[in-house]
Design a protein around this motif. Structure first.
Motif, short mmCIF file in Angstrom:
data_model
loop_
_atom_site.label_atom_id
_atom_site.label_comp_id
_atom_site.label_asym_id
_atom_site.label_seq_id
_atom_site.Cartn_x
_atom_site.Cartn_y
_atom_site.Cartn_z
N ASP A 114 0.79 -1.26 0.05
CA ASP A 114 0.02 0.02 0.03
C ASP A 114 0.74 1.26 -0.03
O ASP A 114 2.21 1.14 -0.23
CB ASP A 114 -1.04 -0.22 1.18
CG ASP A 114 -0.24 0.12 2.62
OD1 ASP A 114 0.96 0.34 2.42
OD2 ASP A 114 -0.89 -0.46 3.56
N GLU A 115 0.35 2.42 0.23
CA GLU A 115 1.24 3.59 0.00
C GLU A 115 1.97 3.85 1.25
O GLU A 115 2.74 4.84 1.14
CB GLU A 115 0.21 4.72 -0.19
CG GLU A 115 -0.69 4.57 -1.44
CD GLU A 115 -2.10 4.68 -0.77
OE1 GLU A 115 -2.64 3.69 -0.17
OE2 GLU A 115 -2.76 5.75 -1.39
N LYS A 135 0.76 -6.20 0.95
CA LYS A 135 -0.44 -6.30 1.28
C LYS A 135 -0.59 -8.04 1.29
O LYS A 135 -0.11 -8.65 0.67
CB LYS A 135 -1.27 -6.13 -0.16
CG LYS A 135 -1.35 -4.69 -0.48
CD LYS A 135 -2.46 -4.26 -1.23
CE LYS A 135 -2.91 -3.00 -0.90
NZ LYS A 135 -3.99 -2.31 -1.89
N GLU A 168 0.49 -0.12 -4.78
CA GLU A 168 -0.92 -0.21 -5.68
C GLU A 168 -1.36 1.21 -5.48
O GLU A 168 -1.75 1.68 -4.21
CB GLU A 168 -1.80 -1.42 -5.00
CG GLU A 168 -2.86 -1.41 -5.54
CD GLU A 168 -3.40 -2.97 -5.87
OE1 GLU A 168 -3.06 -3.52 -6.65
OE2 GLU A 168 -4.27 -3.07 -4.75
N GLN A 169 -1.70 1.92 -6.23
CA GLN A 169 -2.29 3.12 -6.22
C GLN A 169 -3.90 3.19 -6.25
O GLN A 169 -4.42 2.18 -6.94
CB GLN A 169 -1.93 4.21 -7.47
CG GLN A 169 -0.33 4.45 -7.42
CD GLN A 169 0.29 5.01 -8.73
OE1 GLN A 169 0.01 4.33 -9.62
NE2 GLN A 169 0.76 6.00 -8.59
N ARG A 170 -4.45 4.05 -5.61
CA ARG A 170 -5.75 4.19 -5.20
C ARG A 170 -6.41 4.72 -6.72
O ARG A 170 -6.10 5.78 -7.10
CB ARG A 170 -5.94 4.85 -4.20
CG ARG A 170 -5.53 4.44 -2.95
CD ARG A 170 -5.94 5.19 -1.47
NE ARG A 170 -7.57 5.25 -1.44
CZ ARG A 170 -8.15 4.30 -0.68
NH1 ARG A 170 -7.36 3.47 -0.03
NH2 ARG A 170 -9.45 4.34 -0.41
N LYS A 171 -7.59 4.08 -6.99
CA LYS A 171 -8.25 4.74 -8.28
C LYS A 171 -9.10 6.03 -7.59
O LYS A 171 -9.83 5.78 -6.78
CB LYS A 171 -9.05 3.80 -8.77
CG LYS A 171 -8.31 2.74 -9.86
CD LYS A 171 -9.14 2.37 -11.05
CE LYS A 171 -8.21 1.64 -11.99
NZ LYS A 171 -8.32 0.07 -11.62
N GLU A 205 -13.04 5.30 -8.17
CA GLU A 205 -13.77 4.61 -7.08
C GLU A 205 -14.20 5.25 -5.89
O GLU A 205 -15.13 4.49 -5.07
CB GLU A 205 -12.87 3.15 -6.84
CG GLU A 205 -12.69 2.05 -7.60
CD GLU A 205 -11.66 1.20 -7.58
OE1 GLU A 205 -11.11 1.08 -6.39
OE2 GLU A 205 -11.43 0.34 -8.50
N ASP A 206 -13.37 6.31 -5.30
CA ASP A 206 -13.57 6.87 -4.16
C ASP A 206 -14.38 8.17 -4.50
O ASP A 206 -14.49 9.29 -3.58
CB ASP A 206 -12.33 7.15 -3.50
CG ASP A 206 -11.40 5.90 -3.11
OD1 ASP A 206 -12.10 4.94 -3.30
OD2 ASP A 206 -10.12 5.87 -3.04
N ARG A 244 -2.90 11.68 -1.53
CA ARG A 244 -3.33 10.39 -1.65
C ARG A 244 -3.55 9.83 -3.23
O ARG A 244 -3.21 8.67 -3.45
CB ARG A 244 -4.77 10.00 -1.02
CG ARG A 244 -5.05 9.92 0.36
CD ARG A 244 -3.84 8.98 0.86
NE ARG A 244 -4.19 7.68 0.68
CZ ARG A 244 -5.09 6.89 1.17
NH1 ARG A 244 -6.09 7.37 1.82
NH2 ARG A 244 -5.09 5.56 0.90
N TYR A 245 -3.66 10.88 -4.10
CA TYR A 245 -3.90 10.43 -5.59
C TYR A 245 -2.94 11.30 -6.23
O TYR A 245 -3.08 12.23 -6.88
CB TYR A 245 -5.35 10.82 -5.93
CG TYR A 245 -6.22 10.01 -5.00
CD1 TYR A 245 -6.84 8.78 -5.09
CD2 TYR A 245 -6.93 10.70 -3.97
CE1 TYR A 245 -7.71 8.19 -4.29
CE2 TYR A 245 -7.82 10.17 -2.94
CZ TYR A 245 -8.15 8.77 -3.28
OH TYR A 245 -9.29 8.37 -2.51
N ASP A 299 -7.52 8.94 -13.76
CA ASP A 299 -6.71 7.97 -13.28
C ASP A 299 -6.22 7.14 -14.21
O ASP A 299 -5.06 6.58 -14.20
CB ASP A 299 -7.98 7.04 -13.15
CG ASP A 299 -8.52 7.07 -11.44
OD1 ASP A 299 -7.79 7.69 -10.74
OD2 ASP A 299 -9.83 6.73 -11.20
#
Ligand code: FAD
Ligand code: MG
Ligand code: MG
Ligand code: MG
Ligand code: MG
Length: 551
Positions: free
Chosen positions: A326-327, A332, A347-350, A353-354, A385-386, A432
């Motif tokens: 994770d960041e 994981k 793994e980057q957050r999309k 999705e959020d 975060r992104y 994204d």
């Protein structure tokens, strides 16, 4: 702490387990670090070792400054000048142990790893030992990727380790000496002096440039009769060399190589390596072509080390090239295991999705609409975060959206605009697409090591949330800083005292002055004053006396 045999161990019948024997309540937590490369060493350098018991395991008891490895192949810099003993690096630190061994297996359920000492005279498996840990930091890097091409292991050189660079240097000299033997035909001489690099990335290009300098600045004086037979070739499967760099740099490199007589074959896929020839396929025509070679350097990218592949299978990360974290660099699927550098990927957050959740957070008055100020605040608070948001804004896709928002004439400060959740989604829908895995570079590895050590240094202070540096958010909740990569630019030395550089802020610089910038940056990045002095000495020596061509 003592060593004693542990009969209950099932990993290997003769394995010895290293356990803590002091009172378990007040003993320090043990951090086990696998690897002594960029990630591992930068972690150790900034870690406050008084807080922990630190154990490093690596088959190599030294650190290598990899960016100068291509210079070692040509003798521009000596091998010893870019290595530093790991024991010296941690000399002034307390509670640090080092063992020269390979990690063979990671058992994250029982928190221990199986290790095998590195020494030729030991019987493999007879001297294995296990080490227990509280926190595991995996920084074992990656290995050369052959893509299962036949003949690569047998006939090619890799350029990954210090031994590789030394072997290449010997091999170049051997090719010249062999070609200088009497009674050879022209074809045989030409084949011996055909130097091929497979892979047009930074490493392959740098090697070709170094080789060119060695041949045309130094060897040409010693082997003048052989010069007509020399050929330096770079084979690249893509359309351009240096394709991770800015286009301007990639073009500059191609033009410089053309002037220098370094042949660049793009759009070619290597099918097989034979003892004296390379078989490849031209993508445009589909034809098979044979290129003779006296020596091949294979540098087409990196693959997973077996111990990591095996570990990924154990924790359910199948079919991935690198360990997924994770960041916060936590692996994981297991606890207290961290991975960084070339063996890991974040793994980057999309964002999409959020997006609904972000919208409700941003819409402070629950009106279902965002004001210009709210929209901007929302972007500011989530860009960490992104990271794809910054990339998106940088590429100016969002220009139009921002233009509307920045214009107080149309919308007064704080005034409502029609940006409901669907419009919000639409405004961010392409963001994204900017997500990209971080490159496998020393720069990333070093920043990750430093970040993780900062987390560990503050862990004591943050007993409440013992995971990392804390930040108190507006809502009073604790939130940890995720890892954020800061790209400081990249260099491509192209030989003949010319370099190209991509600097922050979309700056590109090429030529002689860039080479001097390169010298100063790489001297300043050395791990110790000893290596810094040696590297500068090697460069000066080369300016005065040229390179040494003895085997
Ligand atoms: P490494 O530095 O490779 O370290 C891995 C460590 O793990 C090593 O000490 C190894 O011995 C150890 N290890 C291996 N297997 C095991 C095991 N089973 N158990 C325990 N330990 C193990 N990056 C840049 O940013 N700029 C550049 O100019 C640049 N130039 C490069 C030039 C060359 C020729 C090469 C090969 C790489 C270059 N890189 C450059 C990339 C950079 O070197 C890597 O990204 C960086 O080394 C990654 O750091 P790491 O710690 O993950 O892996
Ligand atoms: Mg490392
Ligand atoms: Mg290294
Ligand atoms: Mg990585
Ligand atoms: Mg609102």
């Amino acid at each position: 702490c003592v060593l004693y045999a542990d009969a209950s161990s099932n990993a290997s019948p003769t394995a010895v387990t290293i356990k803590e024997c002091s009172n378990p309540v007040d003993r320090k937590k043990r951090i086990l670090v696998l690897g002594s490369g960029w990630a591992g060493v930068s972690f150790l350098k900034s870690l406050d070792c008084t807080l922990y018991d630190v154990h490093i395991i690596s088959p190599r008891n030294f650190f290598v400054f990899t960016p100068l490895l291509p210079s070692v192949t040509a003798g521009t810099v000596e091998a010893r000048s870019i290595t530093e003993s790991i024991r010296k690096i941690v000399l002034k630190k307390q509670n640090v142990k080092y063992s020269q061994a390979n990690c063979m297996n990671i058992d994250s359920v029982n928190r221990k790893v199986l290790c095998r000492p590195v020494a030729d005279y030991l019987e493999p498996g007879k001297n294995d030992f296990e080490v227990e840990y509280d926190y595991l930091v995996i920084a074992v890097g990656a290995q050369a990727n052959t893509f299962n091409t036949p003949g690569v292991e047998k006939y090619c050189h890799f350029l990954k380790e210090i031994e590789d660079a030394e072997k290449i240097r010997e091999s170049i000299v051997d090719c010249f000496e062999l070609a200088a033997l009497p009674y050879l035909t022209k074809e045989e001489r030409s084949q011996l002096l055909h130097f091929v690099t497979v892979g047009g990335g930074p490493t392959g290009v740098e090697f070709a440039a170094e080789l060119h300098d060695l041949v045309y600045e130094d060897l040409c004086k010693l082997y003048p009769d052989l010069m007509p037979f020399v050929n330096i070739v770079v084979i690249q499967s893509g359309d351009h060399i240096l394709n991770t760099f800015d286009q301007r740099i990639s073009h500059f490199a191609e033009q410089k190589f053309q002037r220098d007589g370094i042949e660049v074959k793009t759009g070619c896929r290597v099918l097989e390596i034979q003892q004296n020839a390379i078989i490849m396929k031209e993508k445009s025509t589909g034809k098979k072509v044979e290129v003779p070679h006296g020596m091949v350097v294979w540098s087409t990218g990196i693959g997973t080390r077996p111990v990591i592949a095996q570990f990924m299978n154990q924790i359910g990360q199948h079919d991935r090239r690198a360990l997924v974290t994770d960041e916060w660099l936590r692996v994981k699927g297991c606890e207290n295991v961290y991975a960084l550098g070339d063996c890991a990927t974040i793994e980057q957050r999309k964002l999409l999705e959020d997006v609904a959740y972000i919208f409700t957070l941003a819409d402070k008055d629950n009106s279902g609409n965002l004001t210009a100020t709210e929209f901007k605040e929302a972007l500011d608070s989530i860009r960490e975060r992104y990271p794809q948001i910054d990339l998106y804004l940088k590429r100016q896709h969002m220009k139009d959206v921002m233009k509307i928002l920045d214009d107080p004439q149309t919308y007064g400060e704080g005034e409502r605009i029609l940006l409901d959740v669907e419009q919000f989604k639409k405004a961010l829908s392409k963001v994204d697409a900017q997500m990209k895995a971080l490159p496998a570079t020393a720069q990333v590895a070093a920043q990750q090591g430093e970040y993780l050590s900062r987390c560990f240094n503050r862990r004591k202070k943050c007993e409440v949330e013992p995971e990392g540096p804390l930040r108190v958010r507006g809502d009073g909740r604790h939130q940890f800083h995720p890892f954020v990569y800061k790209h400081l630019g990249q260099f491509a030395p192209l030989g003949g005292e010319q370099a190209a550089a991509e600097l922050p802020g979309d700056w590109v610089s090429v030529g002689r002055s860039t080479q001097w910038l390169w010298y100063s940056v790489y001297a300043s990045k050395q791990v110790s004053w000893r290596t810094r002095a040696l590297v500068i000495f090697d460069w000066s020596k080369r300016f005065i006396f040229g390179r040494d061509s003895s085997r």
